[in-house]
Scaffold this motif. Structure first.
Motif, PDB file in Angstrom:
ATOM      1  N   SER A  77      -0.284 -16.385  77.501  1.00  0.00           N
ATOM      2  CA  SER A  77      -0.157 -16.381  78.957  1.00  0.00           C
ATOM      3  C   SER A  77       0.711 -17.535  79.465  1.00  0.00           C
ATOM      4  N   GLN A  78       0.995 -18.521  78.613  1.00  0.00           N
ATOM      5  CA  GLN A  78       1.682 -19.727  79.060  1.00  0.00           C
ATOM      6  C   GLN A  78       3.087 -19.898  78.504  1.00  0.00           C
ATOM      7  N   VAL A  79       3.425 -19.180  77.464  1.00  0.00           N
ATOM      8  CA  VAL A  79       4.683 -19.400  76.756  1.00  0.00           C
ATOM      9  C   VAL A  79       5.380 -18.049  76.567  1.00  0.00           C
ATOM     10  N   ALA A  80       6.693 -18.080  76.482  1.00  0.00           N
ATOM     11  CA  ALA A  80       7.476 -16.857  76.307  1.00  0.00           C
ATOM     12  C   ALA A  80       6.926 -16.033  75.148  1.00  0.00           C
ATOM     13  N   PRO A  81       6.717 -14.731  75.373  1.00  0.00           N
ATOM     14  CA  PRO A  81       6.140 -13.861  74.334  1.00  0.00           C
ATOM     15  C   PRO A  81       6.914 -13.889  73.014  1.00  0.00           C
ATOM     16  N   ALA A  82       8.226 -14.010  73.072  1.00  0.00           N
ATOM     17  CA  ALA A  82       9.016 -14.037  71.829  1.00  0.00           C
ATOM     18  C   ALA A  82       8.648 -15.247  70.977  1.00  0.00           C
ATOM     19  N   LEU A  83       8.360 -16.386  71.624  1.00  0.00           N
ATOM     20  CA  LEU A  83       7.965 -17.589  70.877  1.00  0.00           C
ATOM     21  C   LEU A  83       6.571 -17.424  70.283  1.00  0.00           C
ATOM     22  N   VAL A  84       5.671 -16.832  71.045  1.00  0.00           N
ATOM     23  CA  VAL A  84       4.312 -16.590  70.542  1.00  0.00           C
ATOM     24  C   VAL A  84       4.368 -15.678  69.320  1.00  0.00           C
ATOM     25  N   LYS A  85       5.211 -14.653  69.379  1.00  0.00           N
ATOM     26  CA  LYS A  85       5.348 -13.718  68.253  1.00  0.00           C
ATOM     27  C   LYS A  85       5.845 -14.444  67.001  1.00  0.00           C
ATOM     28  N   LEU A  86       6.826 -15.329  67.170  1.00  0.00           N
ATOM     29  CA  LEU A  86       7.330 -16.097  66.029  1.00  0.00           C
ATOM     30  C   LEU A  86       6.227 -16.946  65.405  1.00  0.00           C
ATOM     31  N   ALA A  87       5.400 -17.563  66.252  1.00  0.00           N
ATOM     32  CA  ALA A  87       4.300 -18.395  65.746  1.00  0.00           C
ATOM     33  C   ALA A  87       3.246 -17.529  65.052  1.00  0.00           C
TER      34      ALA A  87
END
Length: 188
Positions: free
Chosen positions: A39-49
């Protein structure tokens, strides 16, 4: 060595604390945690993590380490260190300050333009944009202001003020140019 005294120490201490606190999410993500990130960070970055992409994990570890370097920088700006070191501290202090203020201001500006309807995002990105507008952007600006104030106070301690001021201007100007170039290149 001459040191900043009394209540004048707060910018350097605040910059050090800012770096330490801001390192925590980088290390948390690098270790596999993603709670609250969607909810706080760009979804593409969350997916990478979440996918544990190696290059992204390396980026997380490196950015976490750089944020800890910011902690050391904040502390180092609390006293005069010697001619060469003072020049490097001015370069780094002003570089960090300008870069963080610029980066945070861009987050806030973009978010305000989205809220005003001037820029449009995919509907699923609007809540994330609000986090960048009202949390991450101001957080970057706060850190930048702390580093710039700490560098300014440090400059009062040094013997070679003119050349240290030039080093600070080079650091701040270089950070701004680098960030602008990356922005124009589509990075950041």
């Amino acid at each position: 060595m001459t040191a900043v005294r009394g209540t004048s120490r707060w910018p350097g201490c605040a910059a050090a604390a800012w770096g330490a606190v801001f390192a925590v999410p980088s290390f948390y993500w690098a270790l596999g945690g993603t709670g609250g990130a969607s909810s706080q960070v760009a979804p593409a970055l969350v997916k990478l993590a979440e996918d544990r992409v190696t290059w992204f994990l390396v980026v997380l570890w490196v950015t976490g380490a750089l944020k800890l370097v910011g902690t050391v920088l904040g502390i180092a700006l609390l006293r005069r260190r010697g001619r060469r070191t003072d020049h490097l501290l001015q370069l780094a202090g002003w570089g960090a300050g300008v870069l963080l203020v610029w980066h945070g201001a861009l987050f806030v500006l973009q978010g305000l333009l989205v809220l005003a309807g001037v820029l449009h995002l995919a509907p699923e990105l609007v809540p994330v944009s609000r986090w960048y507008t009202f949390l991450w952007g101001p957080w970057f600006v706060l850190g930048g202001v702390c580093f710039a104030l700490a560098a300014r106070l440090h400059l009062r301690l040094v013997e070679q003020r003119r050349s240290c001021a030039v080093a600070g201007a080079v650091g701040g100007g270089g950070a701004l140019l680098l960030s602008a170039a990356m922005l124009l290149g589509g990075i950041g």
